[in-house]
Design an enzyme around this catalytic site. Structure first.
Site, PDB file in Angstrom:
ATOM      1  N   CYS A 140       0.810  -1.220   0.000  1.00  0.00           N
ATOM      2  CA  CYS A 140       0.000   0.000   0.000  1.00  0.00           C
ATOM      3  C   CYS A 140       0.841   1.267   0.000  1.00  0.00           C
ATOM      4  CB  CYS A 140      -0.930   0.006   1.207  1.00  0.00           C
ATOM      5  SG  CYS A 140      -1.968  -1.464   1.342  1.00  0.00           S
ATOM      6  N   CYS A 151     -14.423  -0.776   7.031  1.00  0.00           N
ATOM      7  CA  CYS A 151     -13.433  -1.302   6.096  1.00  0.00           C
ATOM      8  C   CYS A 151     -13.452  -0.471   4.808  1.00  0.00           C
ATOM      9  CB  CYS A 151     -13.734  -2.760   5.755  1.00  0.00           C
ATOM     10  SG  CYS A 151     -13.910  -3.848   7.196  1.00  0.00           S
ATOM     11  N   HIS A 205      -9.395   2.854  -1.895  1.00  0.00           N
ATOM     12  CA  HIS A 205      -8.010   2.420  -1.671  1.00  0.00           C
ATOM     13  C   HIS A 205      -7.497   1.595  -2.850  1.00  0.00           C
ATOM     14  CE1 HIS A 205      -4.368   1.257   0.146  1.00  0.00           C
ATOM     15  NE2 HIS A 205      -4.767   0.187   0.814  1.00  0.00           N
TER      16      HIS A 205
END
Length: 377
Positions: free
Chosen positions: A79, A198, A320
């Site tokens: 990430c 989440c 994301h």
């Protein structure tokens, strides 16, 4: 040469399986180049951060923007891939190797995953079916047991960030902000983390132009950029997963910038899950150990709070796309420091911070973490 941030740009974030990865990149690059006031011919090098981009993704982007022959390479650091590419660009300009570097972070997750990222099968986590939601949930469980963190405190992070995301036209999730009760009543994913705690699977790209000092209005000073790799981590480690990597990167960044945590006006941090923001803010020194869960409920990290955190909506709202996350965080802080964040604009905006932590390799407290501090000259 003192590195400066010249320009930023991003695509929209969301599920975009009909687009090619290169298309997401071109949108971000065009905006960043225009923002920096340069032409593509001024770019000396290209560094791409991507985790799941197809082989040759950087070359395809390079071809599409008409810059063949310019030095280019790809960085993969989970990430933190996008901010790792940015860190390399900062050091390349600082050393004088290049005068102007295009940083690109990109990933298209919707064509690869329909839920949580599948862990590497050769790792213990993969063999035991423990994807990242489960790993973060273990940390949350420990905080519940050791520090008395409540479900409502965890949910408050989601409420804050999803409320911020309503004012971000590029964010993936822009429905009405949920209440604490709605967050807690959403489907359980990995106890105590519910569905609304989440981050979503996303596609997107962000671009950053890094160069030297040139006296142009809008350029931002890069006071610090620190990158650390993960250290060994197992059941004997004192800290929950990821804490130590963030703390080590933050310590280096504060030392470079000669600043303390209280001097940071606005932050974008890695909130892939609600507990992630809580643990990260402790590791960054914003709150003592075990007290990070009090920040969101108290209003300290709200957009109108003492130290706004994730005014963009964070990963929980913006989305994301792994490699594209760090560059999106940098873009948000650039817009905030320049006073160009629109309805998301925070009041104090002279010094900003970005933190991105990537993980996934078993037995390590993260693959890498990057912390950068930016300021208005």
């Amino acid at each position: 040469m003192n590195p400066m941030l010249w320009g930023v740009g991003t695509s929209d974030y969301g599920l975009q399986p009909e687009k090619r990865v290169e298309q997401l990149c071109w949108t971000a690059i065009a905006e960043a180049v225009a923002d920096a006031g340069i032409t593509p011919a001024d770019i000396d090098a290209i560094i791409v951060g991507s985790v799941f981009g197809p082989p040759g993704v950087a070359t395809r982007v390079q071809r599409g923007i008409g810059l063949p022959g310019v030095p280019m390479w790809t960085v993969e650091n989970a990430c933190a891939s996008g901010t790792s590419a940015y860190h390399e660009a900062v050091e390349a300009v600082r050393s004088g190797r290049f005068g102007c570097v295009l940083v690109l972070g990109v990933d298209q997750m919707s064509t690869l995953f329909s839920g949580a990222i599948v862990p590497e099968a050769t790792d213990p986590e993969g063999a035991s079916s423990l994807p990242l939601p489960g790993l973060y949930a273990l940390g949350a469980q420990r905080y519940v047991q050791e520090f008395g963190v409540t479900p409502e405190q965890l949910a408050a992070v989601a409420v804050k960030n999803k409320r911020n995301g309503l004012d971000n036209p590029r964010a993936q999730l822009r429905k009405a902000a949920p209440t604490i009760e709605e967050v807690l009543s959403s489907r359980m994913i990995a106890e105590p983390l519910t569905f609304l705690q989440c981050c979503p699977t996303s596609d997107g790209a962000g671009a950053v132009i890094v160069g030297g000092e040139r006296g142009r209005e809008g350029d931002l000073r890069i006071e610090a950029s620190a990158m650390v790799s993960g250290a060994l981590w197992d059941h004997r480690s004192d800290d929950v997963w990821g804490y130590a990597s963030v703390a080590r990167a933050a310590e280096q960044a504060y030392a470079q910038a000669e600043r303390t945590p209280s001097e940071i006006d606005v932050m974008e941090v890695h909130d892939a899950f609600t507990i992630g923001e809580i643990v990260t803010l402790e590791a960054l020194g914003v709150a003592p150990r075990g007290k990070g869960a009090e920040l969101a409920p108290s209003g300290h990290t709200a957009r109108d709070g003492v130290q706004p955190v994730n005014p963009s909506g964070g990963l929980l709202s913006r989305g994301h796309p792994l490699g594209g996350t760090g560059t999106a965080q940098i873009a948000e802080i650039a817009w905030q420091l320049r006073g160009r964040a629109g309805a998301r604009q925070v009041a104090r905006h002279r010094v900003g911070m970005v933190e991105t932590m990537g993980g996934g390799a078993a037995g390590m407290d993260g693959n890498a973490c990057v912390v950068t501090i930016l300021s208005r000259p």
